[in-house]
Motif scaffolding. Sequence first.
Motif, PDB file in Angstrom:
ATOM      1  N   TYR A 137      12.703  12.463  -9.229  1.00  0.00           N
ATOM      2  CA  TYR A 137      13.270  13.676  -8.631  1.00  0.00           C
ATOM      3  C   TYR A 137      12.271  14.823  -8.714  1.00  0.00           C
ATOM      4  N   THR A 138      11.714  15.026  -9.897  1.00  0.00           N
ATOM      5  CA  THR A 138      10.646  16.021 -10.066  1.00  0.00           C
ATOM      6  C   THR A 138       9.355  15.375 -10.551  1.00  0.00           C
ATOM      7  N   HIS A 139       9.443  14.150 -11.091  1.00  0.00           N
ATOM      8  CA  HIS A 139       8.264  13.436 -11.635  1.00  0.00           C
ATOM      9  C   HIS A 139       7.529  14.294 -12.669  1.00  0.00           C
ATOM     10  N   THR A 140       8.300  14.994 -13.491  1.00  0.00           N
ATOM     11  CA  THR A 140       7.708  15.801 -14.557  1.00  0.00           C
ATOM     12  C   THR A 140       8.346  15.420 -15.884  1.00  0.00           C
ATOM     13  N   TYR A 141       7.647  15.703 -16.953  1.00  0.00           N
ATOM     14  CA  TYR A 141       8.208  15.541 -18.289  1.00  0.00           C
ATOM     15  C   TYR A 141       7.934  16.829 -19.053  1.00  0.00           C
ATOM     16  N   ARG A 142       8.999  17.548 -19.384  1.00  0.00           N
ATOM     17  CA  ARG A 142       8.869  18.834 -20.071  1.00  0.00           C
ATOM     18  C   ARG A 142       7.978  19.768 -19.265  1.00  0.00           C
ATOM     19  N   TYR A 143       6.769  20.041 -19.725  1.00  0.00           N
ATOM     20  CA  TYR A 143       5.919  21.021 -19.049  1.00  0.00           C
ATOM     21  C   TYR A 143       4.759  20.382 -18.295  1.00  0.00           C
ATOM     22  N   SER A 144       4.888  19.090 -18.012  1.00  0.00           N
ATOM     23  CA  SER A 144       3.813  18.427 -17.267  1.00  0.00           C
ATOM     24  C   SER A 144       3.902  18.797 -15.790  1.00  0.00           C
ATOM     25  N   GLU A 145       2.824  18.551 -15.066  1.00  0.00           N
ATOM     26  CA  GLU A 145       2.762  18.874 -13.646  1.00  0.00           C
ATOM     27  C   GLU A 145       3.505  17.821 -12.839  1.00  0.00           C
ATOM     28  N   THR A 146       4.116  18.222 -11.733  1.00  0.00           N
ATOM     29  CA  THR A 146       4.795  17.277 -10.862  1.00  0.00           C
ATOM     30  C   THR A 146       3.826  16.186 -10.423  1.00  0.00           C
ATOM     31  N   ILE A 205       8.476  12.642  -3.839  1.00  0.00           N
ATOM     32  CA  ILE A 205       9.097  13.411  -4.920  1.00  0.00           C
ATOM     33  C   ILE A 205       9.799  14.603  -4.267  1.00  0.00           C
ATOM     34  N   PRO A 206      11.133  14.655  -4.266  1.00  0.00           N
ATOM     35  CA  PRO A 206      11.852  15.699  -3.518  1.00  0.00           C
ATOM     36  C   PRO A 206      11.648  17.121  -4.019  1.00  0.00           C
ATOM     37  N   VAL A 207      11.369  17.289  -5.313  1.00  0.00           N
ATOM     38  CA  VAL A 207      11.291  18.638  -5.885  1.00  0.00           C
ATOM     39  C   VAL A 207       9.971  18.815  -6.635  1.00  0.00           C
ATOM     40  N   TYR A 208       9.272  19.883  -6.323  1.00  0.00           N
ATOM     41  CA  TYR A 208       8.049  20.233  -7.049  1.00  0.00           C
ATOM     42  C   TYR A 208       8.388  21.317  -8.078  1.00  0.00           C
ATOM     43  N   VAL A 209       7.910  21.111  -9.312  1.00  0.00           N
ATOM     44  CA  VAL A 209       8.146  22.076 -10.382  1.00  0.00           C
ATOM     45  C   VAL A 209       6.815  22.698 -10.794  1.00  0.00           C
ATOM     46  N   ASN A 210       6.745  24.024 -10.732  1.00  0.00           N
ATOM     47  CA  ASN A 210       5.552  24.731 -11.187  1.00  0.00           C
ATOM     48  C   ASN A 210       5.510  24.642 -12.715  1.00  0.00           C
ATOM     49  N   PRO A 211       4.472  23.993 -13.292  1.00  0.00           N
ATOM     50  CA  PRO A 211       4.437  23.792 -14.742  1.00  0.00           C
ATOM     51  C   PRO A 211       4.303  25.086 -15.544  1.00  0.00           C
ATOM     52  N   GLU A 212       3.827  26.147 -14.918  1.00  0.00           N
ATOM     53  CA  GLU A 212       3.614  27.410 -15.625  1.00  0.00           C
ATOM     54  C   GLU A 212       4.854  28.301 -15.598  1.00  0.00           C
ATOM     55  N   THR A 213       5.553  28.310 -14.471  1.00  0.00           N
ATOM     56  CA  THR A 213       6.694  29.218 -14.329  1.00  0.00           C
ATOM     57  C   THR A 213       8.040  28.504 -14.357  1.00  0.00           C
ATOM     58  N   LEU A 221       0.864  -1.169   0.000  1.00  0.00           N
ATOM     59  CA  LEU A 221       0.000   0.000   0.000  1.00  0.00           C
ATOM     60  C   LEU A 221       0.909   1.229   0.000  1.00  0.00           C
ATOM     61  N   ARG A 222       0.717   2.084  -0.995  1.00  0.00           N
ATOM     62  CA  ARG A 222       1.626   3.213  -1.190  1.00  0.00           C
ATOM     63  C   ARG A 222       0.872   4.532  -1.100  1.00  0.00           C
ATOM     64  N   LEU A 223       1.349   5.448  -0.281  1.00  0.00           N
ATOM     65  CA  LEU A 223       0.834   6.810  -0.256  1.00  0.00           C
ATOM     66  C   LEU A 223       1.568   7.560  -1.364  1.00  0.00           C
ATOM     67  N   GLU A 224       0.834   7.966  -2.364  1.00  0.00           N
ATOM     68  CA  GLU A 224       1.387   8.316  -3.670  1.00  0.00           C
ATOM     69  C   GLU A 224       1.737   9.799  -3.822  1.00  0.00           C
ATOM     70  N   ASP A 225       2.811  10.051  -4.611  1.00  0.00           N
ATOM     71  CA  ASP A 225       3.181  11.388  -5.095  1.00  0.00           C
ATOM     72  C   ASP A 225       3.235  12.443  -3.987  1.00  0.00           C
ATOM     73  N   ILE A 226       4.005  12.158  -2.961  1.00  0.00           N
ATOM     74  CA  ILE A 226       4.189  13.127  -1.875  1.00  0.00           C
ATOM     75  C   ILE A 226       5.295  14.103  -2.291  1.00  0.00           C
ATOM     76  N   SER A 227       4.926  15.345  -2.523  1.00  0.00           N
ATOM     77  CA  SER A 227       5.877  16.358  -2.978  1.00  0.00           C
ATOM     78  C   SER A 227       5.927  17.495  -1.962  1.00  0.00           C
ATOM     79  N   PRO A 228       6.842  18.448  -2.134  1.00  0.00           N
ATOM     80  CA  PRO A 228       6.899  19.594  -1.206  1.00  0.00           C
ATOM     81  C   PRO A 228       5.597  20.381  -1.120  1.00  0.00           C
ATOM     82  N   MET A 229       4.697  20.195  -2.070  1.00  0.00           N
ATOM     83  CA  MET A 229       3.431  20.927  -2.039  1.00  0.00           C
ATOM     84  C   MET A 229       2.307  20.120  -1.396  1.00  0.00           C
TER      85      MET A 229
END
Length: 215
Positions: A198-207, A159-167, A126-134
Motif C-alpha cells: 500500500y505504501t511499501h514503507t516501514y516506519r520512516y523508510s522511503e516508499t 504502490i498506490p500511496v507515496y509517503v514522504n519519509p521526512e514529513t 519481467l516486472r516494472l518495479e515500484d511504480i508510485s504516485p511520484m
Amino acid sequence: LSKELAQLISSSRKRVIAIGFNAGQFSQFAGLSLKSKDNVYQIRSTNEESDTSLESGVRVLDVSRLKGKALYTYKADDGKAHPFVWKTGKGNVYIGLTDLLNNNLLAAKQLRQAFGETADSTLLYLRLEDISPMSDEKLLLQAGSYLHKRNIPFILSVIPVYVNPETGDKVYMSEKPKLVKVLRKLQDMGGSVIVHGYTHTYRYSETGEGFEFWD
C-alpha cells in the motif's frame, strides 16, 4: 523456536529446506554446527571448476557436523574451502545465508535446485518495479512501450500511496491523473497491474524501500 514448531518439522516425512539460524533444532539437521563468517567474496558450487566472484560480500554460516555433501563452499582466510550450503544423505538442504537481500539470486538458485526445478522449467516475469504516485509517467510509458513493441509481456508493480519519509505526508494515485492514464494505456498494451503493498514503507523508510508488513 517453540517446541511445537520444532517437533512438527522434525516429524515431517517430506524434504526440509532450512535457511539461516535454528536449523539444528530439527531432527533433519541434528548436530548441525554453525559459524558466522562475514564479507565472503569467493564462492564455488561443487558442480563447477572455478570460483565465482561476488561484487559485494555475502554473509554466510559455515556448516559442520552434518553427514552428506557440500553444495556450495567459500574460500576462507586459511585458503581452504568451507561449506555453507549442504545436502544431507536424505535430501534435506541447508542454506547458510543470513542476508537474503544481499545475494538473493544465489538463494533463488539453491531453492530451484532443491525443489527439482531446471532452468527451462522456471517461468519468469519481467516486472516494472515500484511504480508510485511520484513515478515519472513519461519514463514509465517509454519502458512499457519498449517491451510492448517486442511482444514481451510485463507486470506493473504499483504502490498506490507515496509517503514522504521526512514529513509523513502522503500522495495518492488519484492525485496523479496523467500517471493513471499511462497505467491504463500500458494495461491495453498487455501489462498486468499488481498491487505492490500500500505504501511499501516501514516506519520512516522511503516508499519502495521498506518491508511494510514486517511486524
